[in-house]
Design a protein around this motif. Sequence first.
Motif, PDB file in Angstrom:
ATOM      1  N   GLU A 110       0.831  -1.204   0.000  1.00  0.00           N
ATOM      2  CA  GLU A 110       0.000   0.000   0.000  1.00  0.00           C
ATOM      3  C   GLU A 110       0.865   1.254   0.000  1.00  0.00           C
ATOM      4  N   ALA A 111       1.923   1.240   0.809  1.00  0.00           N
ATOM      5  CA  ALA A 111       2.820   2.403   0.867  1.00  0.00           C
ATOM      6  C   ALA A 111       3.553   2.581  -0.464  1.00  0.00           C
ATOM      7  N   ALA A 112       3.958   1.474  -1.080  1.00  0.00           N
ATOM      8  CA  ALA A 112       4.676   1.549  -2.352  1.00  0.00           C
ATOM      9  C   ALA A 112       3.792   2.099  -3.459  1.00  0.00           C
ATOM     10  N   LEU A 113       2.492   1.840  -3.375  1.00  0.00           N
ATOM     11  CA  LEU A 113       1.568   2.275  -4.423  1.00  0.00           C
ATOM     12  C   LEU A 113       0.841   3.577  -4.086  1.00  0.00           C
ATOM     13  N   GLU A 114       1.160   4.172  -2.961  1.00  0.00           N
ATOM     14  CA  GLU A 114       0.473   5.395  -2.510  1.00  0.00           C
ATOM     15  C   GLU A 114       0.545   6.515  -3.541  1.00  0.00           C
ATOM     16  N   SER A 115       1.657   6.635  -4.235  1.00  0.00           N
ATOM     17  CA  SER A 115       1.826   7.757  -5.164  1.00  0.00           C
ATOM     18  C   SER A 115       0.900   7.674  -6.380  1.00  0.00           C
ATOM     19  N   ILE A 116       0.345   6.509  -6.649  1.00  0.00           N
ATOM     20  CA  ILE A 116      -0.549   6.394  -7.819  1.00  0.00           C
ATOM     21  C   ILE A 116      -2.015   6.398  -7.428  1.00  0.00           C
TER      22      ILE A 116
END
Length: 162
Positions: free
Chosen positions: A27-33
């Motif tokens: 979730e943290a890795a994909l937060e920017s999208i």
Amino acid sequence: MPITNLNNTHLTTAQVDTAKTSLTTLEAALESINVNLSAEDRQKYGSINEQNKLFVNKVYDFNKNQPELSAIEVDWAEFGNDYTSRQNYEGLIARLDSLVTRLKNAKTLHDYDNYQAALTDYAFTAYKAGTASPGYEVKQNELKQFFSKTTKSDGIPPADKA
């Protein structure tokens, strides 16, 4: 007699904790999208169908192999970034969908096992309530509210009422 214990494989507390930590990391890795689309936005932009994906792929191929034929009005660097992102997301989505399906399948078997065991306990409760054993009549009254009708005279609810 119903088949029970269809899935005797259980995750350990450590495995559940690892999975939860991994999901948090994902979730943290994909937060920017993360983008919140309204229902109207989703309808407006939609997702391209298979034919349109083939069209995009062909335009991408032409741009890569014969860039002199490409429109100068298109930001081809951004087009390439979008193309790569789309492929990456599709791959991630396919893996996540597969994982969700496997989790749902395992959960379904555990749900079935729980329900069958609960029916067995309810039948035992009905039996004990019939013998006037202390506490079982109250338990039976609490449990029978979950069933609108019974099909057997011994008070066991039908299995299809899950």
